[in-house]
Design a protein around this motif. Structure first.
Motif, mmCIF file in Angstrom:
data_model
loop_
_atom_site.group_PDB
_atom_site.id
_atom_site.type_symbol
_atom_site.label_atom_id
_atom_site.label_comp_id
_atom_site.label_asym_id
_atom_site.label_seq_id
_atom_site.Cartn_x
_atom_site.Cartn_y
_atom_site.Cartn_z
ATOM 1 N N ALA A 74 19.811 -30.955 35.017
ATOM 2 C CA ALA A 74 20.737 -31.346 35.983
ATOM 3 C C ALA A 74 21.365 -30.319 36.854
ATOM 4 C CB ALA A 74 21.951 -32.070 35.416
ATOM 5 N N PRO A 75 20.436 -29.761 37.613
ATOM 6 C CA PRO A 75 20.885 -28.703 38.585
ATOM 7 C C PRO A 75 21.894 -29.165 39.666
ATOM 8 C CG PRO A 75 18.950 -29.848 39.227
ATOM 9 C CD PRO A 75 19.106 -30.477 38.062
ATOM 10 N N GLU A 76 22.972 -28.239 39.724
ATOM 11 C CA GLU A 76 24.027 -28.541 40.751
ATOM 12 C C GLU A 76 23.946 -27.390 41.760
ATOM 13 O OE1 GLU A 76 27.991 -29.127 39.182
ATOM 14 O OE2 GLU A 76 27.063 -30.166 37.281
ATOM 15 N N LEU A 77 23.836 -27.742 43.089
ATOM 16 C CA LEU A 77 23.580 -26.729 43.898
ATOM 17 C C LEU A 77 25.113 -26.672 44.564
ATOM 18 C CD1 LEU A 77 20.710 -27.755 43.995
ATOM 19 C CD2 LEU A 77 20.829 -27.653 46.539
ATOM 20 N N SER A 78 25.188 -25.116 44.805
ATOM 21 C CA SER A 78 26.635 -24.568 45.469
ATOM 22 C C SER A 78 26.623 -25.350 46.875
ATOM 23 C CB SER A 78 26.456 -23.075 45.635
ATOM 24 O OG SER A 78 25.481 -22.884 46.533
ATOM 25 N N ASP A 79 27.845 -25.271 47.303
ATOM 26 C CA ASP A 79 28.075 -26.019 48.703
ATOM 27 C C ASP A 79 27.455 -25.039 49.618
ATOM 28 O OD1 ASP A 79 29.965 -27.636 47.609
ATOM 29 O OD2 ASP A 79 31.774 -26.502 47.974
ATOM 30 N N ALA A 80 27.283 -23.665 49.543
ATOM 31 C CA ALA A 80 26.282 -22.801 50.542
ATOM 32 C C ALA A 80 24.731 -23.127 50.573
ATOM 33 C CB ALA A 80 26.757 -21.445 50.065
ATOM 34 N N ASP A 81 24.271 -23.482 49.324
ATOM 35 C CA ASP A 81 23.065 -23.952 49.257
ATOM 36 C C ASP A 81 22.913 -25.262 49.879
ATOM 37 O OD1 ASP A 81 21.648 -21.835 47.885
ATOM 38 O OD2 ASP A 81 22.335 -22.357 46.129
ATOM 39 N N GLN A 82 23.633 -26.249 49.728
ATOM 40 C CA GLN A 82 23.723 -27.494 50.201
ATOM 41 C C GLN A 82 23.898 -27.380 51.742
ATOM 42 O OE1 GLN A 82 26.175 -30.691 48.485
ATOM 43 N NE2 GLN A 82 26.239 -29.563 46.863
#
Length: 147
Positions: A74-82
Motif C-alpha cells: 500500500a504505497p503512499e505518495l508524498s504530496d510533493a510526488d503527487q
C-alpha cells in the motif's frame, strides 16, 4: 495516432503509439538520462514488463505490477510526488516495482521502497522513494519456467 519505432537490444524494433511513451523528466535513480520509456509486456498476465528506454537501445529494466505477488502493498505518495506527477486521482496511478535478478538461479527480488509511479492519464512518471519501512529486495516466489 502516430506510431513510434523504438530500437532495442533485447527485442529488436518495437512499434508503439506515440501516446504510449512515458515521460520521466527526472529519470530513474542512477539513470537520470533515461527520460522517456515505453512498457514492453513480458507476459499475457500483465504482471511483468520491460521499462525500455526510448533513447538508449541497451537500457531496459524488468518491472512488475506488485499486487498479485504482494497483495498488502500500500504505497503512499508524498504530496510533493503527487504534485510532480500531476496525480489528483489514485486510479490514474500505475505502480511498477523494479525487479532484480540475482546470481542464484531463479532468485528475483522487487524494490518495494522505490517504485516507479506513472500518471496513466498524462503518461508522466517518476521513481519515488516512499517514507515507509519497505524492503528494496523483497523476495519473489519462484516462478514456474515451464517444462
Amino acid at each position: 495516432m502516430a506510431e513510434l519505432v523504438v530500437r532495442t537490444e533485447r527485442f529488436g524494433e518495437v512499434r508503439v503509439d506515440e501516446d504510449q511513451v512515458i515521460d520521466l523528466p527526472d529519470g530513474l535513480l542512477g539513470f537520470v538520462a533515461m527520460t522517456t520509456a515505453v512498457l514492453v509486456p513480458v507476459d499475457d498476465d500483465g504482471l511483468f514488463f520491460w521499462l525500455q528506454s526510448v533513447d538508449d537501445p541497451a537500457l531496459a529494466f524488468l518491472v512488475l505490477t506488485p499486487w498479485p505477488l504482494f497483495p498488502d502493498y500500500a504505497p503512499e505518495l508524498s504530496d510533493a510526488d503527487q504534485a510532480a506527477l500531476d496525480l489528483a486521482d489514485a486510479s490514474d496511478a500505475l505502480v511498477l516495482c523494479l525487479v532484480t535478478s540475482h546470481v542464484e538461479p531463479r532468485r528475483f527480488t522487487a524494490n518495494l521502497l522505490g517504485p516507479v509511479v506513472v500518471n496513466q492519464r498524462r503518461r508522466l512518471g517518476r521513481q519515488v522513494v516512499l517514507d515507509a519501512d519497505l524492503p528494496t529486495r523483497a523476495e519473489l516466489p519462484a516462478m514456474d519456467a515451464g517444462p
